[in-house]
Motif scaffolding. Sequence first.
Motif, short mmCIF file in Angstrom:
data_model
loop_
_atom_site.label_atom_id
_atom_site.label_comp_id
_atom_site.label_asym_id
_atom_site.label_seq_id
_atom_site.Cartn_x
_atom_site.Cartn_y
_atom_site.Cartn_z
N ALA A 29 0.87 -1.36 0.11
CA ALA A 29 -0.10 0.17 0.03
C ALA A 29 0.93 1.46 0.08
O ALA A 29 1.85 1.23 0.59
N LEU A 30 0.44 2.39 -0.69
CA LEU A 30 1.06 3.75 -0.53
C LEU A 30 0.47 4.31 0.63
O LEU A 30 -0.85 4.51 0.98
N VAL A 31 1.20 4.81 1.55
CA VAL A 31 0.50 5.24 2.99
C VAL A 31 0.74 6.82 2.78
O VAL A 31 1.90 7.50 2.69
N GLN A 32 -0.25 7.41 3.00
CA GLN A 32 -0.41 8.92 2.90
C GLN A 32 0.18 9.68 4.28
O GLN A 32 -0.03 9.02 5.20
N THR A 33 0.84 10.78 3.79
CA THR A 33 1.21 11.67 5.07
C THR A 33 0.06 12.14 5.69
O THR A 33 -1.07 12.22 5.19
N ILE B 213 1.45 -3.68 -5.21
CA ILE B 213 0.43 -2.67 -4.83
C ILE B 213 -0.57 -2.97 -6.31
O ILE B 213 -0.54 -2.81 -7.19
N ASP B 214 -1.86 -3.37 -5.59
CA ASP B 214 -2.77 -3.77 -6.64
C ASP B 214 -3.61 -2.63 -7.42
O ASP B 214 -3.99 -2.48 -8.62
N ASN B 215 -3.54 -1.40 -6.51
CA ASN B 215 -4.14 -0.34 -7.23
C ASN B 215 -3.52 0.94 -6.46
O ASN B 215 -3.84 1.13 -5.17
N ILE B 216 -2.81 1.79 -7.06
CA ILE B 216 -2.20 2.72 -6.39
C ILE B 216 -3.16 3.97 -6.05
O ILE B 216 -2.71 4.97 -5.46
N GLY B 217 -4.40 4.01 -6.64
CA GLY B 217 -5.41 5.21 -6.11
C GLY B 217 -5.77 5.80 -7.20
O GLY B 217 -5.41 5.62 -8.47
N GLU C 72 13.06 6.74 -10.41
CA GLU C 72 11.85 7.45 -10.60
C GLU C 72 10.95 7.18 -11.69
O GLU C 72 11.46 7.12 -12.70
N PHE C 73 9.77 7.43 -11.34
CA PHE C 73 8.75 6.94 -12.35
C PHE C 73 7.39 7.75 -12.06
O PHE C 73 7.19 8.24 -10.89
N ILE C 74 6.66 8.05 -13.19
CA ILE C 74 4.88 8.65 -13.02
C ILE C 74 4.27 7.54 -13.56
O ILE C 74 4.45 6.70 -14.51
N LEU C 75 3.47 7.16 -12.63
CA LEU C 75 2.34 6.34 -12.99
C LEU C 75 1.15 6.67 -12.91
O LEU C 75 0.73 7.63 -12.08
N PRO C 76 0.27 6.22 -13.80
CA PRO C 76 -1.35 6.80 -14.14
C PRO C 76 -2.09 6.12 -12.85
O PRO C 76 -1.77 4.92 -12.44
N SER C 77 -3.13 6.74 -12.60
CA SER C 77 -4.07 6.55 -11.83
C SER C 77 -4.71 4.93 -11.76
O SER C 77 -4.39 4.51 -13.15
N ASN C 78 -4.84 4.35 -10.90
CA ASN C 78 -5.53 3.02 -10.89
C ASN C 78 -4.58 2.13 -11.40
O ASN C 78 -5.00 0.98 -11.99
#
Length: 130
Positions: A13-17, A42-46, A97-103
């Motif tokens: 999981a990505l844990v939000q600050t 992580i199945d879905n980054i959000g 470093e990477f940019i990943l699209p939603s979901n």
Amino acid sequence: LQVMPEIISTPNALVQTTNGKRFYVYSSTVTVTATETTMISIDNIGERDIFLKFQIGSLKASSIDTDLKVYSNDIIIYQTVILASGVEYINDVGRYEFILPSNSKLQITLENTSGSDSSPWTVAGHGKYV
């Protein structure tokens, strides 16, 4: 008396600050062998695109080459071999470093590729929503 927050391993999981603008992810220490070993999954980054930075490291000196793969939606988007080349590596051996699209689905794996020895590795990441 200030209460210290608990930092836990979060490989799934990505844990939000607290302010919700950034996030982090930690694998904890994982023993990597000659088979592909999942460090982060992580199945879905959000619901938002993300900019992710991560680094990998090991506290065990080794002369074994290690294959790093980064998957998004089960497709390899980056791979490299961390070459030991007879020189023992230790500590931080790469920053990525990477940019990943939603979901999107995110997976980071390591595999020893030049020997049967096992070695302990960690992945630590952080990023922001874009």
